[in-house]
Motif scaffolding. Structure first.
Motif, short mmCIF file in Angstrom:
data_model
loop_
_atom_site.label_atom_id
_atom_site.label_comp_id
_atom_site.label_asym_id
_atom_site.label_seq_id
_atom_site.Cartn_x
_atom_site.Cartn_y
_atom_site.Cartn_z
N PHE A 34 -28.51 -38.69 -19.06
CA PHE A 34 -28.66 -37.26 -19.28
C PHE A 34 -28.23 -36.53 -18.01
O PHE A 34 -28.12 -37.12 -16.94
CB PHE A 34 -30.11 -36.91 -19.63
N CYS A 35 -27.98 -35.22 -18.15
CA CYS A 35 -27.57 -34.42 -17.00
C CYS A 35 -28.74 -34.34 -16.02
O CYS A 35 -29.79 -33.78 -16.35
CB CYS A 35 -27.14 -33.03 -17.45
N SER A 36 -28.55 -34.85 -14.82
CA SER A 36 -29.64 -34.91 -13.85
C SER A 36 -29.46 -33.94 -12.69
O SER A 36 -30.43 -33.58 -12.02
CB SER A 36 -29.76 -36.34 -13.28
N LEU A 37 -28.21 -33.49 -12.43
CA LEU A 37 -27.97 -32.60 -11.29
C LEU A 37 -26.62 -31.92 -11.44
O LEU A 37 -25.66 -32.52 -11.93
CB LEU A 37 -27.99 -33.39 -9.97
N VAL A 38 -26.56 -30.68 -11.00
CA VAL A 38 -25.29 -29.95 -10.88
C VAL A 38 -25.18 -29.48 -9.44
O VAL A 38 -26.11 -28.86 -8.90
CB VAL A 38 -25.24 -28.74 -11.83
N ASN A 39 -24.08 -29.81 -8.79
CA ASN A 39 -23.87 -29.30 -7.43
C ASN A 39 -22.49 -28.66 -7.30
O ASN A 39 -21.62 -28.82 -8.17
CB ASN A 39 -24.12 -30.36 -6.36
N LEU A 67 -22.59 -26.68 0.51
CA LEU A 67 -23.18 -27.49 -0.56
C LEU A 67 -24.37 -26.74 -1.17
O LEU A 67 -25.23 -26.23 -0.46
CB LEU A 67 -23.65 -28.84 0.00
N SER A 68 -24.41 -26.70 -2.50
CA SER A 68 -25.53 -26.08 -3.19
C SER A 68 -25.82 -26.85 -4.48
O SER A 68 -24.95 -27.53 -5.02
CB SER A 68 -25.26 -24.60 -3.50
N ILE A 69 -27.05 -26.75 -4.95
CA ILE A 69 -27.46 -27.40 -6.20
C ILE A 69 -28.02 -26.34 -7.14
O ILE A 69 -28.56 -25.32 -6.70
CB ILE A 69 -28.50 -28.51 -5.97
N ILE A 120 -30.93 -34.70 -5.62
CA ILE A 120 -32.03 -35.24 -6.42
C ILE A 120 -33.32 -35.24 -5.62
O ILE A 120 -34.40 -34.90 -6.12
CB ILE A 120 -31.69 -36.66 -6.91
N GLY A 121 -33.23 -35.63 -4.35
CA GLY A 121 -34.41 -35.66 -3.49
C GLY A 121 -34.98 -34.27 -3.25
O GLY A 121 -36.19 -34.11 -3.07
N THR A 122 -34.10 -33.25 -3.24
CA THR A 122 -34.56 -31.87 -3.07
C THR A 122 -35.32 -31.40 -4.30
O THR A 122 -36.35 -30.72 -4.20
CB THR A 122 -33.36 -30.94 -2.80
N LEU A 123 -34.81 -31.76 -5.48
CA LEU A 123 -35.47 -31.36 -6.73
C LEU A 123 -36.71 -32.19 -7.03
O LEU A 123 -37.60 -31.73 -7.75
CB LEU A 123 -34.49 -31.48 -7.90
#
Length: 247
Positions: free
Chosen positions: A142-147, A169-171, A220-223
């Protein structure tokens, strides 16, 4: 800042059409570095000696947007955090300047070599494409991250080496993009012969050393702050140290 520096240095140009006749760097060794943006003038000045810069429709800086896919329990991210090899990453890469999109699979081999395969995105796809069917045990993705970030790409075809510089860089989270690594650039060296890489030596002489870093895993670690928090703390300590050294 980087755009003005590039313009002043008058880099030799390589176009997308010309790149099709050159090494693709889809199979390579690579190293990542995180450097303060204040170092970019000296880095770009060094690269200008022997590297050509990619120009797309006259633009030397392109915007990349990546959509990453992972399992329900974030197995791909966890494999990276644990240093597991071989491991996989799945994403859709969008080149916003040209409008092109590709499904991509990145494989990190047991020996640390990166192998990337890709397929053109054609039309709308509901869910994950068949291209991602290599997922272990047919696990659903599944979609886990957009950067998103800005990238400049540099090529030295004599030494068969590619250098990319990523900025801003941004998420995406909760309806907006959140900036990460403010004041820093991600420099990646891709090629075959790092022991002979003059650019890697150039960075080493300035106390810039390779770091185990993934834009996907950092996002991912940020979220998910409870997911391997010690890894994020390690990056934070590294950034604070570099800030002190280059103030």
């Amino acid at each position: 800042m980087i755009e003005n520096i590039i313009q002043e240095l008058d880099f030799r140009i390589v176009t997308l059409k010309e790149l099709k006749k050159k090494p693709s760097f889809m199979s390579r060794n690579d190293k990542k570095f995180i450097v303060p943006e204040t170092m970019l003038p000296s880095i770009l000045t060094y690269l200008q000696r022997s590297f050509q810069i990619l120009s797309v429709d006259g633009k030397k800086i392109q915007t990349y947007k990546n959509v990453y896919y992972d399992t329900d329990n974030l197995r791909c991210a966890k494999d990276h955090f644990r240093g597991k090899r071989p491991r996989l990453k799945f994403r859709k890469r969008n080149y916003l300047l040209t409008g092109e999109s590709f499904w991509e699979i990145k494989r990190k081999s047991a020996r640390g070599r990166m192998e990337k395969s890709r397929e053109v995105v054609e039309g709308e796809v509901d869910g994950c494409p068949d291209f991602f069917s290599v997922a272990k045990d047919n696990e659903k993705l599944f979609c886990s991250l957009v950067n998103r970030y800005l990238r400049s790409s540099f090529y030295d075809f004599t030494s068969c080496e590619k250098v990319t510089i990523d900025l801003d860089l941004s998420i995406y989270d909760d309806g907006r993009f959140i900036s990460l690594l403010k004041g820093f650039a991600i420099v990646e060296v891709k090629g075959e012969h790092f022991l002979q890489s003059m650019f890697c030596r150039f960075l080493k002489e300035r106390a810039i050393y390779p770091i185990n870093f993934s834009k996907y895993c950092y996002g991912i670690g940020t979220l998910n702050p409870n997911l391997f928090p010690e890894k994020r703390k390690m990056i934070t300590r590294y950034l604070n140290k570099k800030n002190r050294n280059y103030e």
